[in-house]
Design a protein around this motif. Structure first.
Motif, PDB file in Angstrom:
ATOM      1  N   ASN A 260      36.171  25.801  59.607  1.00 54.30           N
ATOM      2  CA  ASN A 260      35.853  26.504  60.848  1.00 54.30           C
ATOM      3  C   ASN A 260      36.629  27.812  60.925  1.00 54.30           C
ATOM      4  O   ASN A 260      37.823  27.848  60.619  1.00 54.30           O
ATOM      5  CB  ASN A 260      36.201  25.639  62.062  1.00 54.30           C
ATOM      6  CG  ASN A 260      35.462  24.324  62.049  1.00 54.30           C
ATOM      7  OD1 ASN A 260      34.249  24.302  61.928  1.00 54.30           O
ATOM      8  ND2 ASN A 260      36.194  23.237  62.133  1.00 54.30           N
ATOM      9  N   TRP A 261      35.976  28.871  61.352  1.00 51.30           N
ATOM     10  CA  TRP A 261      36.603  30.190  61.440  1.00 51.30           C
ATOM     11  C   TRP A 261      37.660  30.190  62.541  1.00 51.30           C
ATOM     12  O   TRP A 261      37.390  29.823  63.681  1.00 51.30           O
ATOM     13  CB  TRP A 261      35.527  31.235  61.723  1.00 51.30           C
ATOM     14  CG  TRP A 261      36.034  32.630  61.869  1.00 51.30           C
ATOM     15  CD1 TRP A 261      37.011  33.228  61.134  1.00 51.30           C
ATOM     16  CD2 TRP A 261      35.577  33.624  62.784  1.00 51.30           C
ATOM     17  NE1 TRP A 261      37.184  34.527  61.535  1.00 51.30           N
ATOM     18  CE2 TRP A 261      36.309  34.787  62.556  1.00 51.30           C
ATOM     19  CE3 TRP A 261      34.606  33.625  63.783  1.00 51.30           C
ATOM     20  CZ2 TRP A 261      36.122  35.952  63.274  1.00 51.30           C
ATOM     21  CZ3 TRP A 261      34.411  34.786  64.498  1.00 51.30           C
ATOM     22  CH2 TRP A 261      35.162  35.931  64.249  1.00 51.30           C
ATOM     23  N   ILE A 262      38.892  30.585  62.199  1.00 52.19           N
ATOM     24  CA  ILE A 262      39.976  30.628  63.188  1.00 52.19           C
ATOM     25  C   ILE A 262      40.571  32.022  63.365  1.00 52.19           C
ATOM     26  O   ILE A 262      41.258  32.275  64.335  1.00 52.19           O
ATOM     27  CB  ILE A 262      41.113  29.635  62.857  1.00 52.19           C
ATOM     28  CG1 ILE A 262      41.708  29.903  61.468  1.00 52.19           C
ATOM     29  CG2 ILE A 262      40.622  28.213  62.987  1.00 52.19           C
ATOM     30  CD1 ILE A 262      42.950  29.105  61.157  1.00 52.19           C
ATOM     31  N   GLY A 263      40.358  32.933  62.424  1.00 49.70           N
ATOM     32  CA  GLY A 263      40.953  34.257  62.561  1.00 49.70           C
ATOM     33  C   GLY A 263      40.583  35.173  61.411  1.00 49.70           C
ATOM     34  O   GLY A 263      39.734  34.846  60.585  1.00 49.70           O
ATOM     35  N   TRP A 264      41.257  36.305  61.370  1.00 48.02           N
ATOM     36  CA  TRP A 264      40.971  37.290  60.328  1.00 48.02           C
ATOM     37  C   TRP A 264      42.160  38.215  60.136  1.00 48.02           C
ATOM     38  O   TRP A 264      43.133  38.173  60.881  1.00 48.02           O
ATOM     39  CB  TRP A 264      39.694  38.036  60.657  1.00 48.02           C
ATOM     40  CG  TRP A 264      39.688  38.864  61.907  1.00 48.02           C
ATOM     41  CD1 TRP A 264      39.839  38.439  63.199  1.00 48.02           C
ATOM     42  CD2 TRP A 264      39.520  40.272  61.991  1.00 48.02           C
ATOM     43  NE1 TRP A 264      39.762  39.490  64.064  1.00 48.02           N
ATOM     44  CE2 TRP A 264      39.562  40.630  63.358  1.00 48.02           C
ATOM     45  CE3 TRP A 264      39.315  41.275  61.057  1.00 48.02           C
ATOM     46  CZ2 TRP A 264      39.430  41.944  63.792  1.00 48.02           C
ATOM     47  CZ3 TRP A 264      39.177  42.576  61.498  1.00 48.02           C
ATOM     48  CH2 TRP A 264      39.232  42.899  62.848  1.00 48.02           C
ATOM     49  N   PHE A 265      42.096  39.044  59.092  1.00 53.18           N
ATOM     50  CA  PHE A 265      43.156  39.980  58.710  1.00 53.18           C
ATOM     51  C   PHE A 265      42.648  41.405  58.953  1.00 53.18           C
ATOM     52  O   PHE A 265      42.116  42.039  58.048  1.00 53.18           O
ATOM     53  CB  PHE A 265      43.526  39.786  57.240  1.00 53.18           C
ATOM     54  CG  PHE A 265      44.115  38.435  56.950  1.00 53.18           C
ATOM     55  CD1 PHE A 265      45.482  38.247  56.977  1.00 53.18           C
ATOM     56  CD2 PHE A 265      43.300  37.345  56.666  1.00 53.18           C
ATOM     57  CE1 PHE A 265      46.031  36.996  56.716  1.00 53.18           C
ATOM     58  CE2 PHE A 265      43.829  36.098  56.412  1.00 53.18           C
ATOM     59  CZ  PHE A 265      45.201  35.923  56.437  1.00 53.18           C
ATOM     60  N   PRO A 266      42.823  41.930  60.178  1.00 50.22           N
ATOM     61  CA  PRO A 266      42.204  43.215  60.525  1.00 50.22           C
ATOM     62  C   PRO A 266      42.844  44.439  59.887  1.00 50.22           C
ATOM     63  O   PRO A 266      42.201  45.467  59.748  1.00 50.22           O
ATOM     64  CB  PRO A 266      42.334  43.269  62.043  1.00 50.22           C
ATOM     65  CG  PRO A 266      43.524  42.429  62.349  1.00 50.22           C
ATOM     66  CD  PRO A 266      43.517  41.337  61.320  1.00 50.22           C
ATOM     67  N   TRP A 267      44.108  44.350  59.514  1.00 52.69           N
ATOM     68  CA  TRP A 267      44.814  45.542  59.029  1.00 52.69           C
ATOM     69  C   TRP A 267      44.956  45.574  57.512  1.00 52.69           C
ATOM     70  O   TRP A 267      45.595  46.459  56.961  1.00 52.69           O
ATOM     71  CB  TRP A 267      46.180  45.644  59.697  1.00 52.69           C
ATOM     72  CG  TRP A 267      46.055  45.793  61.187  1.00 52.69           C
ATOM     73  CD1 TRP A 267      45.601  46.893  61.857  1.00 52.69           C
ATOM     74  CD2 TRP A 267      46.335  44.814  62.175  1.00 52.69           C
ATOM     75  NE1 TRP A 267      45.596  46.646  63.212  1.00 52.69           N
ATOM     76  CE2 TRP A 267      46.046  45.378  63.443  1.00 52.69           C
ATOM     77  CE3 TRP A 267      46.809  43.507  62.144  1.00 52.69           C
ATOM     78  CZ2 TRP A 267      46.204  44.701  64.635  1.00 52.69           C
ATOM     79  CZ3 TRP A 267      46.969  42.826  63.340  1.00 52.69           C
ATOM     80  CH2 TRP A 267      46.664  43.419  64.559  1.00 52.69           C
ATOM     81  N   GLY A 268      44.390  44.610  56.818  1.00 51.55           N
ATOM     82  CA  GLY A 268      44.456  44.605  55.363  1.00 51.55           C
ATOM     83  C   GLY A 268      45.820  44.231  54.811  1.00 51.55           C
ATOM     84  O   GLY A 268      46.106  44.476  53.650  1.00 51.55           O
ATOM     85  N   ASP A 269      46.683  43.648  55.662  1.00 49.62           N
ATOM     86  CA  ASP A 269      47.990  43.202  55.184  1.00 49.62           C
ATOM     87  C   ASP A 269      48.090  41.689  55.375  1.00 49.62           C
ATOM     88  O   ASP A 269      47.073  41.011  55.371  1.00 49.62           O
ATOM     89  CB  ASP A 269      49.125  43.960  55.889  1.00 49.62           C
ATOM     90  CG  ASP A 269      49.100  43.807  57.409  1.00 49.62           C
ATOM     91  OD1 ASP A 269      48.295  42.984  57.928  1.00 49.62           O
ATOM     92  OD2 ASP A 269      49.870  44.500  58.080  1.00 49.62           O
ATOM     93  N   ASN A 270      49.281  41.156  55.530  1.00 51.31           N
ATOM     94  CA  ASN A 270      49.479  39.714  55.624  1.00 51.31           C
ATOM     95  C   ASN A 270      49.424  39.163  57.042  1.00 51.31           C
ATOM     96  O   ASN A 270      49.599  37.963  57.235  1.00 51.31           O
ATOM     97  CB  ASN A 270      50.810  39.325  54.978  1.00 51.31           C
ATOM     98  CG  ASN A 270      50.790  39.511  53.483  1.00 51.31           C
ATOM     99  OD1 ASN A 270      49.730  39.531  52.875  1.00 51.31           O
ATOM    100  ND2 ASN A 270      51.947  39.664  52.883  1.00 51.31           N
ATOM    101  N   ASP A 271      49.233  40.006  58.055  1.00 53.79           N
ATOM    102  CA  ASP A 271      49.192  39.557  59.446  1.00 53.79           C
ATOM    103  C   ASP A 271      47.772  39.161  59.836  1.00 53.79           C
ATOM    104  O   ASP A 271      46.834  39.949  59.682  1.00 53.79           O
ATOM    105  CB  ASP A 271      49.689  40.643  60.396  1.00 53.79           C
ATOM    106  CG  ASP A 271      51.189  40.856  60.300  1.00 53.79           C
ATOM    107  OD1 ASP A 271      51.891  39.962  59.793  1.00 53.79           O
ATOM    108  OD2 ASP A 271      51.659  41.915  60.749  1.00 53.79           O
ATOM    109  N   ALA A 272      47.632  37.935  60.368  1.00 56.29           N
ATOM    110  CA  ALA A 272      46.338  37.428  60.820  1.00 56.29           C
ATOM    111  C   ALA A 272      46.312  37.361  62.340  1.00 56.29           C
ATOM    112  O   ALA A 272      47.344  37.133  62.978  1.00 56.29           O
ATOM    113  CB  ALA A 272      46.096  36.036  60.242  1.00 56.29           C
ATOM    114  N   VAL A 273      45.139  37.567  62.897  1.00 51.11           N
ATOM    115  CA  VAL A 273      44.934  37.405  64.336  1.00 51.11           C
ATOM    116  C   VAL A 273      43.851  36.353  64.541  1.00 51.11           C
ATOM    117  O   VAL A 273      43.051  36.085  63.644  1.00 51.11           O
ATOM    118  CB  VAL A 273      44.530  38.732  65.033  1.00 51.11           C
ATOM    119  CG1 VAL A 273      45.622  39.776  64.886  1.00 51.11           C
ATOM    120  CG2 VAL A 273      43.219  39.263  64.497  1.00 51.11           C
TER     121      VAL A 273
END
Length: 149
Positions: free
Chosen positions: A72-85
Motif C-alpha cells: 500500500n502506498w504510504i509516501g514518497w521522496f519529493p526532493w530526490g534525497d533520503n527524506d520521505a513524506v
C-alpha cells in the motif's frame, strides 16, 4: 550508494554536502535487501526499523514512491534525497542505510505538492530479518501508525 568503513563513508558524504553525514554513516553495514525478478532486476528494495523488521519498500532504488510491507502506498521522496513524506506532505522518515528512521528534529522543508497516484505495487514478498541496528543518534523508529497505507 556509498559503502565502506563508517568514518570513510562519513567523509565522503560530508564532501558531497550532507550535513548529517555522521548519523547517516552507521557502524552497521549498509546492506540493501532487494527482491529480484527472473532477469535479475530489483522488484523491491526494502527498508527496516532498528529492530531489523521490514517496514517499507520501493520498487527500485530510484523509485520516488514508498510502500508499506503489504504494497500500500504510504509516501514518497519529493526532493530526490533520503527524506520521505507521507501522502499529505508531512515528514515521514529518512532512509539511513537500509533503515527508514524518523529524525528527532526535522526542519520544515515546505509543502512538496502531490505526486499523483503511483498505482498498485503488488505484494513484494518477505525479505527476511535485517538484524538489530542499535541506537542511532538523532533518530528513532517511524511510528507504526504512520506506516499504514
Amino acid at each position: 550508494m556509498i559503502v565502506g568503513r563508517p568514518d570513510a563513508v562519513a567523509s565522503q558524504l560530508l564532501s558531497q554536502g550532507y550535513q548529517h553525514a555522521r548519523e547517516m554513516a552507521s557502524p552497521t553495514p549498509s546492506i540493501t535487501f532487494a527482491v529480484h525478478n527472473r532477469k535479475g532486476s530489483p522488484v523491491a528494495v526494502f527498508y527496516f526499523n532498528t529492530k531489523g523488521n521490514p517496514i517499507a519498500f520501493r520498487r527500485s532504488e530510484k523509485d520516488r514512491y514508498l510502500f508499506d510491507k503489504n504494497g500500500n502506498w504510504i509516501g514518497w521522496f519529493p526532493w530526490g534525497d533520503n527524506d520521505a513524506v507521507d501522502k499529505e506532505g508531512n515528514y515521514l522518515g529518512t532512509v539511513v542505510g537500509n533503515r527508514l528512521l524518523k529524525r528527532d528534529s526535522q526542519p520544515y522543508r515546505g509543502y512538496p505538492g502531490y505526486p499523483g497516484y503511483p498505482g498498485y505495487a503488488g505484494y513484494p514478498g518477505y525479505p527476511g530479518y535485517a538484524g538489530y541496528a542499535g541506537y542511532k543518534s538523532g533518530f528513532s523508529d517511524v511510528p507504526e501508525s504512520s506506516l499504514r497505507g
